[in-house]
Enzyme design. Structure first.
Site, PDB file in Angstrom:
ATOM      1  N   TRP A   1      40.179  66.495  64.429  1.00  0.00           N
ATOM      2  CA  TRP A   1      41.491  66.837  64.955  1.00  0.00           C
ATOM      3  C   TRP A   1      41.462  66.905  66.476  1.00  0.00           C
ATOM      4  O   TRP A   1      42.453  66.581  67.136  1.00  0.00           O
ATOM      5  CB  TRP A   1      41.992  68.153  64.374  1.00  0.00           C
ATOM      6  CG  TRP A   1      43.256  68.606  65.046  1.00  0.00           C
ATOM      7  CD1 TRP A   1      43.446  69.701  65.820  1.00  0.00           C
ATOM      8  CD2 TRP A   1      44.516  67.912  65.046  1.00  0.00           C
ATOM      9  NE1 TRP A   1      44.740  69.749  66.300  1.00  0.00           N
ATOM     10  CE2 TRP A   1      45.420  68.660  65.841  1.00  0.00           C
ATOM     11  CE3 TRP A   1      44.965  66.727  64.461  1.00  0.00           C
ATOM     12  CZ2 TRP A   1      46.741  68.263  66.053  1.00  0.00           C
ATOM     13  CZ3 TRP A   1      46.282  66.328  64.673  1.00  0.00           C
ATOM     14  CH2 TRP A   1      47.148  67.096  65.458  1.00  0.00           C
TER      15      TRP A   1
ATOM     16  N   TYR B   1      45.176  75.543  71.489  1.00  0.00           N
ATOM     17  CA  TYR B   1      45.847  75.074  70.275  1.00  0.00           C
ATOM     18  C   TYR B   1      45.732  76.128  69.175  1.00  0.00           C
ATOM     19  O   TYR B   1      46.718  76.455  68.497  1.00  0.00           O
ATOM     20  CB  TYR B   1      45.231  73.747  69.828  1.00  0.00           C
ATOM     21  CG  TYR B   1      45.734  73.236  68.501  1.00  0.00           C
ATOM     22  CD1 TYR B   1      47.027  72.729  68.376  1.00  0.00           C
ATOM     23  CD2 TYR B   1      44.913  73.266  67.382  1.00  0.00           C
ATOM     24  CE1 TYR B   1      47.492  72.263  67.154  1.00  0.00           C
ATOM     25  CE2 TYR B   1      45.369  72.798  66.161  1.00  0.00           C
ATOM     26  CZ  TYR B   1      46.655  72.306  66.049  1.00  0.00           C
ATOM     27  OH  TYR B   1      47.108  71.847  64.831  1.00  0.00           O
TER      28      TYR B   1
ATOM     29  N   GLU C   1      48.161  63.998  61.098  1.00  0.00           N
ATOM     30  CA  GLU C   1      47.099  64.302  60.139  1.00  0.00           C
ATOM     31  C   GLU C   1      46.636  63.027  59.444  1.00  0.00           C
ATOM     32  O   GLU C   1      45.453  62.869  59.135  1.00  0.00           O
ATOM     33  CB  GLU C   1      47.575  65.325  59.110  1.00  0.00           C
ATOM     34  CG  GLU C   1      47.737  66.737  59.651  1.00  0.00           C
ATOM     35  CD  GLU C   1      46.433  67.392  60.079  1.00  0.00           C
ATOM     36  OE1 GLU C   1      45.346  66.856  59.767  1.00  0.00           O
ATOM     37  OE2 GLU C   1      46.501  68.447  60.737  1.00  0.00           O
TER      38      GLU C   1
END
Length: 202
Positions: A57, A27, A49
């Site tokens: 995350w 990522y 988010e």
């Protein structure tokens, strides 16, 4: 360099936060911080988010495919039509974060995204108009600066404007994380091999 680690597998120098985890590293290397101009991806990210609030995350990233399946690929035109049966369906989906407030927020924000597109033509045009002004950020980004700045003047402005337009779960810290991920700011640290790549894409 402070805040950087060298991955044993390839010798490249990266931002510290991926922790050597393969999916997190991928990522970091291929998505985070690279400029995004696709409306669906921008909508997806600001919604995710919001789901991340209070979580990591990494948790959301590992559930992202399930989120995409549950929320019609984050096509905001489709999500805006979700009703109570969809909310109940999503609350029963073990693959996502089952938080009623955040699910309802995503549906609300899809409707607000349609409003934005009508006004500005694209979400891309709207969000990128809120990129930081010259001189708001240092030329060199290091870990100490990032830790001291969980928000920014630009993220505060964008958060306020989104809230005024009826968006929810879009506080300044959430919005700043969105801006980092979508490349509105480049917070790859000095020395990270991705920093120059991300800058070149603007």
């Amino acid at each position: 360099m402070e805040g950087l680690i060298t991955a044993d597998s390839d010798g490249l120098t990266r931002c510290h936060w991926h922790g050597g985890l393969e999916d997190y590293m991928r990522y970091h290397d291929t998505e985070w911080g690279y400029p995004v101009h696709d409306d669906i991806r921008l909508f997806e990210k600001i919604c995710l988010e919001g789901f991340q609030s209070g979580l990591s995350w990494l948790t959301i990233l590992r559930k992202r495919d399930a989120f995409r399946a549950g929320f019609a690929g984050f096509d905001f035109n489709k999500v805006a039509l979700f009703g109570e049966s969809d909310i109940e369906r999503l609350l029963g989906d073990k693959g996502i974060v089952r938080h009623r407030g955040k699910i309802v927020s995503t549906i609300n924000n899809a409707k607000r995204a349609i409003d934005l597109k009508k006004e500005f033509g694209t979400l891309d045009k709207y969000f990128w108009s809120h990129a930081p002004q010259p001189g708001e950020r240092p030329d060199r980004i290091d870990l100490a600066w990032l830790r001291a700045n969980p928000t920014s003047p630009a993220s505060v402005r964008l958060s306020k404007d989104l809230k005024k337009r009826g968006w929810t779960f879009v506080g300044p810290t959430t919005v700043y994380a969105f801006m980092q991920a979508m490349g509105l700011v480049n917070d790859h640290l000095e020395g990270c091999f991705c920093r120059a790549k991300a800058l070149a894409m603007k």
